[in-house]
Design a protein around this motif. Sequence first.
Motif, PDB file in Angstrom:
ATOM      1  N   GLN A  54       7.627 -23.855  26.568  1.00  0.00           N
ATOM      2  CA  GLN A  54       6.300 -23.687  27.171  1.00  0.00           C
ATOM      3  C   GLN A  54       5.214 -24.032  26.165  1.00  0.00           C
ATOM      4  N   LEU A  55       5.387 -23.568  24.927  1.00  0.00           N
ATOM      5  CA  LEU A  55       4.399 -23.830  23.889  1.00  0.00           C
ATOM      6  C   LEU A  55       4.307 -25.333  23.609  1.00  0.00           C
ATOM      7  N   ALA A  56       5.454 -25.992  23.487  1.00  0.00           N
ATOM      8  CA  ALA A  56       5.462 -27.439  23.248  1.00  0.00           C
ATOM      9  C   ALA A  56       4.816 -28.177  24.416  1.00  0.00           C
ATOM     10  N   GLY A  57       5.101 -27.743  25.636  1.00  0.00           N
ATOM     11  CA  GLY A  57       4.493 -28.357  26.809  1.00  0.00           C
ATOM     12  C   GLY A  57       2.981 -28.210  26.805  1.00  0.00           C
ATOM     13  N   GLU A  58       2.515 -27.049  26.385  1.00  0.00           N
ATOM     14  CA  GLU A  58       1.065 -26.811  26.313  1.00  0.00           C
ATOM     15  C   GLU A  58       0.420 -27.728  25.275  1.00  0.00           C
ATOM     16  N   VAL A  59       1.063 -27.898  24.133  1.00  0.00           N
ATOM     17  CA  VAL A  59       0.530 -28.788  23.095  1.00  0.00           C
ATOM     18  C   VAL A  59       0.484 -30.226  23.609  1.00  0.00           C
ATOM     19  N   LEU A  60       1.544 -30.671  24.258  1.00  0.00           N
ATOM     20  CA  LEU A  60       1.550 -32.031  24.808  1.00  0.00           C
ATOM     21  C   LEU A  60       0.485 -32.216  25.880  1.00  0.00           C
ATOM     22  N   ARG A  61       0.302 -31.209  26.719  1.00  0.00           N
ATOM     23  CA  ARG A  61      -0.729 -31.273  27.759  1.00  0.00           C
ATOM     24  C   ARG A  61      -2.112 -31.387  27.131  1.00  0.00           C
ATOM     25  N   LEU A  62      -2.339 -30.636  26.055  1.00  0.00           N
ATOM     26  CA  LEU A  62      -3.634 -30.695  25.382  1.00  0.00           C
ATOM     27  C   LEU A  62      -3.842 -32.044  24.692  1.00  0.00           C
ATOM     28  N   CYS A  63      -2.771 -32.642  24.167  1.00  0.00           N
ATOM     29  CA  CYS A  63      -2.880 -33.986  23.582  1.00  0.00           C
ATOM     30  C   CYS A  63      -3.320 -34.992  24.647  1.00  0.00           C
ATOM     31  N   GLN A  64      -2.727 -34.892  25.834  1.00  0.00           N
ATOM     32  CA  GLN A  64      -3.092 -35.802  26.920  1.00  0.00           C
ATOM     33  C   GLN A  64      -4.537 -35.571  27.371  1.00  0.00           C
ATOM     34  N   LYS A  65      -4.939 -34.314  27.407  1.00  0.00           N
ATOM     35  CA  LYS A  65      -6.314 -33.982  27.785  1.00  0.00           C
ATOM     36  C   LYS A  65      -7.291 -34.587  26.779  1.00  0.00           C
ATOM     37  N   ALA A  66      -6.969 -34.481  25.491  1.00  0.00           N
ATOM     38  CA  ALA A  66      -7.825 -35.063  24.458  1.00  0.00           C
ATOM     39  C   ALA A  66      -7.886 -36.580  24.598  1.00  0.00           C
ATOM     40  N   ALA A  67      -6.738 -37.202  24.880  1.00  0.00           N
ATOM     41  CA  ALA A  67      -6.712 -38.655  25.045  1.00  0.00           C
ATOM     42  C   ALA A  67      -7.574 -39.085  26.234  1.00  0.00           C
ATOM     43  N   ASN A  68      -7.478 -38.366  27.351  1.00  0.00           N
ATOM     44  CA  ASN A  68      -8.292 -38.696  28.524  1.00  0.00           C
ATOM     45  C   ASN A  68      -9.769 -38.579  28.222  1.00  0.00           C
ATOM     46  N   ARG A  69     -10.151 -37.495  27.560  1.00  0.00           N
ATOM     47  CA  ARG A  69     -11.571 -37.308  27.238  1.00  0.00           C
ATOM     48  C   ARG A  69     -12.052 -38.333  26.225  1.00  0.00           C
ATOM     49  N   ALA A  70     -11.200 -38.682  25.262  1.00  0.00           N
ATOM     50  CA  ALA A  70     -11.576 -39.703  24.276  1.00  0.00           C
ATOM     51  C   ALA A  70     -11.716 -41.061  24.950  1.00  0.00           C
ATOM     52  N   GLY A  71     -10.830 -41.368  25.895  1.00  0.00           N
ATOM     53  CA  GLY A  71     -10.938 -42.618  26.643  1.00  0.00           C
ATOM     54  C   GLY A  71     -12.232 -42.684  27.437  1.00  0.00           C
ATOM     55  N   LEU A  72     -12.625 -41.563  28.015  1.00  0.00           N
ATOM     56  CA  LEU A  72     -13.881 -41.500  28.753  1.00  0.00           C
ATOM     57  C   LEU A  72     -15.065 -41.707  27.801  1.00  0.00           C
ATOM     58  N   ALA A  73     -14.999 -41.092  26.620  1.00  0.00           N
ATOM     59  CA  ALA A  73     -16.075 -41.266  25.634  1.00  0.00           C
ATOM     60  C   ALA A  73     -16.165 -42.732  25.199  1.00  0.00           C
ATOM     61  N   LEU A  74     -15.023 -43.385  25.027  1.00  0.00           N
ATOM     62  CA  LEU A  74     -15.019 -44.809  24.669  1.00  0.00           C
ATOM     63  C   LEU A  74     -15.611 -45.641  25.803  1.00  0.00           C
ATOM     64  N   ARG A  75     -15.248 -45.329  27.042  1.00  0.00           N
ATOM     65  CA  ARG A  75     -15.814 -46.040  28.204  1.00  0.00           C
ATOM     66  C   ARG A  75     -17.337 -45.948  28.184  1.00  0.00           C
ATOM     67  N   LYS A  76     -17.855 -44.733  27.976  1.00  0.00           N
ATOM     68  CA  LYS A  76     -19.310 -44.547  27.966  1.00  0.00           C
ATOM     69  C   LYS A  76     -19.957 -45.325  26.829  1.00  0.00           C
ATOM     70  N   GLN A  77     -19.307 -45.322  25.658  1.00  0.00           N
ATOM     71  CA  GLN A  77     -19.848 -46.052  24.521  1.00  0.00           C
ATOM     72  C   GLN A  77     -19.879 -47.553  24.803  1.00  0.00           C
ATOM     73  N   LEU A  78     -18.832 -48.080  25.420  1.00  0.00           N
ATOM     74  CA  LEU A  78     -18.794 -49.507  25.755  1.00  0.00           C
ATOM     75  C   LEU A  78     -19.846 -49.856  26.795  1.00  0.00           C
ATOM     76  N   GLU A  79     -20.028 -48.980  27.793  1.00  0.00           N
ATOM     77  CA  GLU A  79     -21.053 -49.215  28.814  1.00  0.00           C
ATOM     78  C   GLU A  79     -22.441 -49.242  28.179  1.00  0.00           C
ATOM     79  N   GLU A  80     -22.698 -48.298  27.267  1.00  0.00           N
ATOM     80  CA  GLU A  80     -24.005 -48.249  26.600  1.00  0.00           C
ATOM     81  C   GLU A  80     -24.231 -49.465  25.710  1.00  0.00           C
ATOM     82  N   ALA A  81     -23.136 -50.031  25.191  1.00  0.00           N
ATOM     83  CA  ALA A  81     -23.244 -51.211  24.330  1.00  0.00           C
ATOM     84  C   ALA A  81     -23.399 -52.499  25.144  1.00  0.00           C
ATOM     85  N   GLY A  82     -23.313 -52.383  26.477  1.00  0.00           N
ATOM     86  CA  GLY A  82     -23.503 -53.548  27.327  1.00  0.00           C
ATOM     87  C   GLY A  82     -22.256 -54.388  27.542  1.00  0.00           C
ATOM     88  N   VAL A  83     -21.094 -53.835  27.287  1.00  0.00           N
ATOM     89  CA  VAL A  83     -19.844 -54.561  27.530  1.00  0.00           C
ATOM     90  C   VAL A  83     -19.713 -54.767  29.041  1.00  0.00           C
TER      91      VAL A  83
END
Length: 121
Positions: A54-83
């Motif tokens: 359960q603990l390992a599953g929670e850590v993996l879930r949080l890694c995926q959550k961080a990746a999703n949020r980081a991907g969203l932050a990158l999307r916003k940065q690219l949009e602001e840069a005019g890509v």
Amino acid sequence: MTESGAAGSGTGGEEWASLVVANTSGSIRVRATNQGLPLAVKVESAELHRDPQQLAGEVLRLCQKAANRAGLALRKQLEEAGVPAEAIARAKLPTEADVARQEIVEEQDYDHEPQSWLRSV
């Protein structure tokens, strides 16, 4: 570590490079890259009494959550840069709706109930 705090590599303009996320109680915190690779994991001692899978599953879930949020932050940065939108679409970065939908599903599927309401003293 704070919930979803951005932490670039210090070279400037890389707010998406890694993010910190925590479980709802804040007792497990993970800093992961925009690819979902864990850079740091902090677990409060009370969590170490949980089932290891359960603990390992929670850590993996949080890694995926961080990746999703980081991907969203990158999307916003690219949009602001005019890509161009076509280039962003090819990168298959998550949208705000994608991230919100995934987090709702995770909350429903993965939040665990305490094994006991009694706390160790």
